[in-house]
Design an enzyme around this catalytic site. Sequence first.
Site, short mmCIF file in Angstrom:
data_model
loop_
_atom_site.label_atom_id
_atom_site.label_comp_id
_atom_site.label_asym_id
_atom_site.label_seq_id
_atom_site.Cartn_x
_atom_site.Cartn_y
_atom_site.Cartn_z
N SER A 1 4.04 -23.66 -10.69
CA SER A 1 3.64 -24.26 -11.98
C SER A 1 2.53 -25.30 -11.83
CB SER A 1 4.81 -24.75 -12.81
OG SER A 1 5.64 -23.64 -13.15
N HIS B 1 -3.27 -38.35 -15.01
CA HIS B 1 -4.33 -39.06 -15.71
C HIS B 1 -4.23 -40.53 -15.33
CE1 HIS B 1 -4.63 -35.40 -18.06
NE2 HIS B 1 -3.33 -35.48 -18.27
N CYS C 1 12.92 -19.19 -5.90
CA CYS C 1 14.24 -19.75 -5.68
C CYS C 1 14.37 -20.98 -6.58
CB CYS C 1 14.42 -20.15 -4.21
SG CYS C 1 13.17 -21.29 -3.63
#
Lengths: 136, 136
Positions: free
Chosen positions: A80, A85, A104
């Site tokens: 992902s 920032h 997993c």
Amino acid sequence: MFRVLVFSSLFQTGMEAMNGLHIVGDLYDCQVDLHTLAYTDGLREVCVRLCQDAGMTVVGEHFFQFEPAGVTGAVLLAESHLAIHTWPEVRNVTLDVYVCNHTCDNRDKAQKLFDLMIEVLKPREAKTQNIERGAI
Amino acid sequence: MFRVLVFSSLFQTGMEAMNGLHIVGDLYDCQVDLHTLAYTDGLREVCVRLCQDAGMTVVGEHFFQFEPAGVTGAVLLAESHLAIHTWPEVRNVTLDVYVCNHTCDNRDKAQKLFDLMIEVLKPREAKTQNIERGAI
């Protein structure tokens, strides 16, 4: 890179793979050196290295330099993403670590990556939220 | 690009600029065409265009193609970021829109961008969470 697993059905795998942990952090008064907060070169290196140290697979990254100082960046992972920032003028940072269950259960890796980032950034105050993603 | 405002003190400005709205979406059974979910070319174009349509300033993007299908991507904004991950085999998507208060209160723009993405992706089911960032 192949993200789809070969066992189980594609449907079942896809449903499970989407699940994961998203750690949202708002970090205040970070005591890391100001250069790291202010410029892409240092922050990019830290983020990519710590993703790798946490056992993630980095598949891309992009960091943008604000003038005169400040960074917005993302590291894309097979598992992902990390997004960051910085507001170096007040030493504040927003940090996101979202890790889905790629091959997993990756919850431990998400927490490890977040903790490693905290160790480097050294905020004097932090507000964190753990969000369960994908479970329906 | 200058993100730091010229009025008020740097400290006060930085504190306020960090505040913002983060919309976290887990989207299921998206009815958008499968190509858009599966490949970077279509999804990148959609994400960048809708960020612009919502009034955001795009400062960078990176999209990664999984094999045989699936995308992980991020659009970096002057106002923070959009992050997206797709599982085309089950037509599911996780979507993040985080918009800080760059030069003004951008909550409406965050919601507009999220709504535009939903219009295109057309999920049959969605779980969304609105998270306030930066307010301490």
